[in-house]
Design a protein around this motif. Sequence first.
Motif, PDB file in Angstrom:
ATOM      1  N   ARG A 159       0.825  -1.202   0.000  1.00 54.19           N
ATOM      2  CA  ARG A 159       0.000   0.000   0.000  1.00 54.19           C
ATOM      3  C   ARG A 159       0.863   1.258   0.000  1.00 54.19           C
ATOM      4  O   ARG A 159       0.561   2.239  -0.694  1.00 54.19           O
ATOM      5  CB  ARG A 159      -0.925   0.001   1.211  1.00 54.19           C
ATOM      6  N   GLU A 160       1.950   1.251   0.771  1.00 50.22           N
ATOM      7  CA  GLU A 160       2.836   2.413   0.798  1.00 50.22           C
ATOM      8  C   GLU A 160       3.477   2.640  -0.562  1.00 50.22           C
ATOM      9  O   GLU A 160       3.611   3.783  -1.019  1.00 50.22           O
ATOM     10  CB  GLU A 160       3.904   2.223   1.874  1.00 50.22           C
ATOM     11  N   ARG A 161       3.852   1.567  -1.232  1.00 47.84           N
ATOM     12  CA  ARG A 161       4.439   1.698  -2.568  1.00 47.84           C
ATOM     13  C   ARG A 161       3.396   2.249  -3.547  1.00 47.84           C
ATOM     14  O   ARG A 161       3.706   3.075  -4.403  1.00 47.84           O
ATOM     15  CB  ARG A 161       4.961   0.342  -3.059  1.00 47.84           C
ATOM     16  N   GLU A 162       2.153   1.783  -3.404  1.00 51.45           N
ATOM     17  CA  GLU A 162       1.081   2.267  -4.271  1.00 51.45           C
ATOM     18  C   GLU A 162       0.874   3.766  -4.081  1.00 51.45           C
ATOM     19  O   GLU A 162       0.745   4.519  -5.049  1.00 51.45           O
ATOM     20  CB  GLU A 162      -0.208   1.509  -3.944  1.00 51.45           C
ATOM     21  N   ILE A 163       0.854   4.206  -2.838  1.00 50.25           N
ATOM     22  CA  ILE A 163       0.663   5.633  -2.559  1.00 50.25           C
ATOM     23  C   ILE A 163       1.859   6.436  -3.035  1.00 50.25           C
ATOM     24  O   ILE A 163       1.705   7.537  -3.593  1.00 50.25           O
ATOM     25  CB  ILE A 163       0.399   5.841  -1.057  1.00 50.25           C
ATOM     26  N   LEU A 166       1.436   7.084  -6.637  1.00 56.49           N
ATOM     27  CA  LEU A 166       0.451   8.132  -6.915  1.00 56.49           C
ATOM     28  C   LEU A 166       1.013   9.511  -6.587  1.00 56.49           C
ATOM     29  O   LEU A 166       0.724  10.496  -7.273  1.00 56.49           O
ATOM     30  CB  LEU A 166      -0.824   7.862  -6.117  1.00 56.49           C
ATOM     31  N   LEU A 167       1.832   9.585  -5.537  1.00 59.19           N
ATOM     32  CA  LEU A 167       2.516  10.848  -5.252  1.00 59.19           C
ATOM     33  C   LEU A 167       3.427  11.228  -6.411  1.00 59.19           C
ATOM     34  O   LEU A 167       3.507  12.396  -6.810  1.00 59.19           O
ATOM     35  CB  LEU A 167       3.342  10.720  -3.967  1.00 59.19           C
ATOM     36  N   ALA A 168       4.122  10.233  -6.956  1.00 57.24           N
ATOM     37  CA  ALA A 168       5.021  10.491  -8.078  1.00 57.24           C
ATOM     38  C   ALA A 168       4.262  10.945  -9.313  1.00 57.24           C
ATOM     39  O   ALA A 168       4.816  11.637 -10.174  1.00 57.24           O
ATOM     40  CB  ALA A 168       5.849   9.239  -8.390  1.00 57.24           C
ATOM     41  N   ASP A 169       2.982  10.578  -9.410  1.00 58.59           N
ATOM     42  CA  ASP A 169       2.140  11.047 -10.512  1.00 58.59           C
ATOM     43  C   ASP A 169       1.615  12.453 -10.267  1.00 58.59           C
ATOM     44  O   ASP A 169       0.880  13.002 -11.093  1.00 58.59           O
ATOM     45  CB  ASP A 169       0.957  10.100 -10.713  1.00 58.59           C
ATOM     46  N   GLY A 170       1.954  13.027  -9.113  1.00 59.20           N
ATOM     47  CA  GLY A 170       1.554  14.393  -8.831  1.00 59.20           C
ATOM     48  C   GLY A 170       0.212  14.543  -8.147  1.00 59.20           C
ATOM     49  O   GLY A 170      -0.330  15.645  -8.086  1.00 59.20           O
ATOM     50  N   LEU A 171      -0.351  13.451  -7.620  1.00 61.22           N
ATOM     51  CA  LEU A 171      -1.667  13.523  -6.999  1.00 61.22           C
ATOM     52  C   LEU A 171      -1.569  14.008  -5.559  1.00 61.22           C
ATOM     53  O   LEU A 171      -0.643  13.658  -4.833  1.00 61.22           O
ATOM     54  CB  LEU A 171      -2.344  12.154  -7.028  1.00 61.22           C
ATOM     55  N   VAL A 191       1.555   8.758   3.916  1.00 62.23           N
ATOM     56  CA  VAL A 191       2.586   9.617   3.340  1.00 62.23           C
ATOM     57  C   VAL A 191       3.696   9.862   4.353  1.00 62.23           C
ATOM     58  O   VAL A 191       4.884   9.812   4.026  1.00 62.23           O
ATOM     59  CB  VAL A 191       1.976  10.950   2.847  1.00 62.23           C
ATOM     60  N   SER A 192       3.312  10.116   5.600  1.00 62.82           N
ATOM     61  CA  SER A 192       4.325  10.325   6.639  1.00 62.82           C
ATOM     62  C   SER A 192       5.186   9.082   6.822  1.00 62.82           C
ATOM     63  O   SER A 192       6.418   9.180   6.981  1.00 62.82           O
ATOM     64  CB  SER A 192       3.639  10.688   7.968  1.00 62.82           C
ATOM     65  N   ARG A 209      12.711  10.999  -5.518  1.00 60.11           N
ATOM     66  CA  ARG A 209      13.363   9.690  -5.453  1.00 60.11           C
ATOM     67  C   ARG A 209      12.493   8.616  -6.095  1.00 60.11           C
ATOM     68  O   ARG A 209      12.995   7.696  -6.752  1.00 60.11           O
ATOM     69  CB  ARG A 209      13.670   9.344  -4.000  1.00 60.11           C
ATOM     70  N   ALA A 210      11.175   8.739  -5.924  1.00 56.24           N
ATOM     71  CA  ALA A 210      10.267   7.762  -6.529  1.00 56.24           C
ATOM     72  C   ALA A 210      10.349   7.821  -8.048  1.00 56.24           C
ATOM     73  O   ALA A 210      10.406   6.791  -8.724  1.00 56.24           O
ATOM     74  CB  ALA A 210       8.840   8.021  -6.067  1.00 56.24           C
ATOM     75  N   ARG A 211      10.380   9.040  -8.595  1.00 61.93           N
ATOM     76  CA  ARG A 211      10.448   9.179 -10.055  1.00 61.93           C
ATOM     77  C   ARG A 211      11.777   8.671 -10.593  1.00 61.93           C
ATOM     78  O   ARG A 211      11.835   8.064 -11.660  1.00 61.93           O
ATOM     79  CB  ARG A 211      10.225  10.644 -10.439  1.00 61.93           C
ATOM     80  N   ARG A 212      12.837   8.932  -9.856  1.00 61.37           N
ATOM     81  CA  ARG A 212      14.137   8.427 -10.303  1.00 61.37           C
ATOM     82  C   ARG A 212      14.179   6.902 -10.301  1.00 61.37           C
ATOM     83  O   ARG A 212      14.904   6.293 -11.089  1.00 61.37           O
ATOM     84  CB  ARG A 212      15.238   8.982  -9.406  1.00 61.37           C
ATOM     85  N   ALA A 213      13.373   6.284  -9.408  1.00 61.90           N
ATOM     86  CA  ALA A 213      13.320   4.824  -9.345  1.00 61.90           C
ATOM     87  C   ALA A 213      12.356   4.237 -10.368  1.00 61.90           C
ATOM     88  O   ALA A 213      12.253   3.025 -10.511  1.00 61.90           O
ATOM     89  CB  ALA A 213      12.913   4.383  -7.943  1.00 61.90           C
ATOM     90  N   GLY A 214      11.625   5.115 -11.086  1.00 60.46           N
ATOM     91  CA  GLY A 214      10.720   4.637 -12.130  1.00 60.46           C
ATOM     92  C   GLY A 214       9.269   4.609 -11.746  1.00 60.46           C
ATOM     93  O   GLY A 214       8.426   4.198 -12.543  1.00 60.46           O
ATOM     94  N   LEU A 215       8.932   5.024 -10.520  1.00 56.24           N
ATOM     95  CA  LEU A 215       7.529   5.081 -10.127  1.00 56.24           C
ATOM     96  C   LEU A 215       6.860   6.293 -10.769  1.00 56.24           C
ATOM     97  O   LEU A 215       7.499   7.320 -10.986  1.00 56.24           O
ATOM     98  CB  LEU A 215       7.399   5.176  -8.615  1.00 56.24           C
ATOM     99  N   GLY A 216       5.568   6.191 -11.025  1.00 59.30           N
ATOM    100  CA  GLY A 216       4.850   7.283 -11.664  1.00 59.30           C
ATOM    101  C   GLY A 216       5.106   7.295 -13.159  1.00 59.30           C
ATOM    102  O   GLY A 216       5.891   6.516 -13.694  1.00 59.30           O
TER     103      GLY A 216
END
Length: 233
Positions: A159-163, A166-171, A191-192, A209-216
């Motif tokens: 669930r944390e990875r999923e969120i 979504l943060l990396a998608d700008g939500l 998020v915390s 960091r999430a975007r650099r890892a390929g998330l989003g």
Amino acid sequence: MSDGTAGPIDVLVVDDHPVFRLGVRTRLSAEPDIVVVGEADTGAAALELVERTAPDVVLVDLNLPDIDGVELIRQLGAVAPRTAPLVLTMLSADAVTAAVRAGARGYLLKDAEPGRIVAAVRAVAAGDSVFGPQVAARLLGGLDRAMPDRMAFPDLTGREREILGLLADGLGNATIGRRLGLRSKTVRNYVSNVIGKLQAADRAEAVLRARRAGLGESRPGLPPTGGRAEPDR
């Protein structure tokens, strides 16, 4: 909508072929624990019926005359996050990754045995995910190519990875909550936790960091789809 512990499973059938809708309705209605609460032949009609009937499951054909089924699934996630979309289509399994990213809980081809369709309705209503054999193989192959290394953030729960994605998608928190059926306070807590586990200075660093890892779906350092990221609410 049933409460998940008692009562029938309410189902909405969305398909532009009336004969196919009749066949699905007849088969599902034969089950004592399933009630077909409506039918729709367009995405717009489906959204209207969802607001009126609050079904547990929406059977979605991806080939609709007004909007494609993937877009309908995205909109369902916004207006009815507790409703489970189950794709039932003749389209190639190539579309499965897009449907899952949009929020589909299951994906079957129309040549699936009727009993499998009934079982899939029950499964997604209970919170599970269901994919036919061909679809599952295609999905796993697509995820291997499209998803980041699962070991990038090994301390995160699913669930944390999923969120984080979504943060990396700008939500923002409010949108994430609507999409996942969570309260805003619960999202804030997740998020915390994510920021803490990543040992990031703040939300922005966690997103980077999430975007650099390929998330989003965005490139590192850029807002999603070239637009502005949503504010944190």
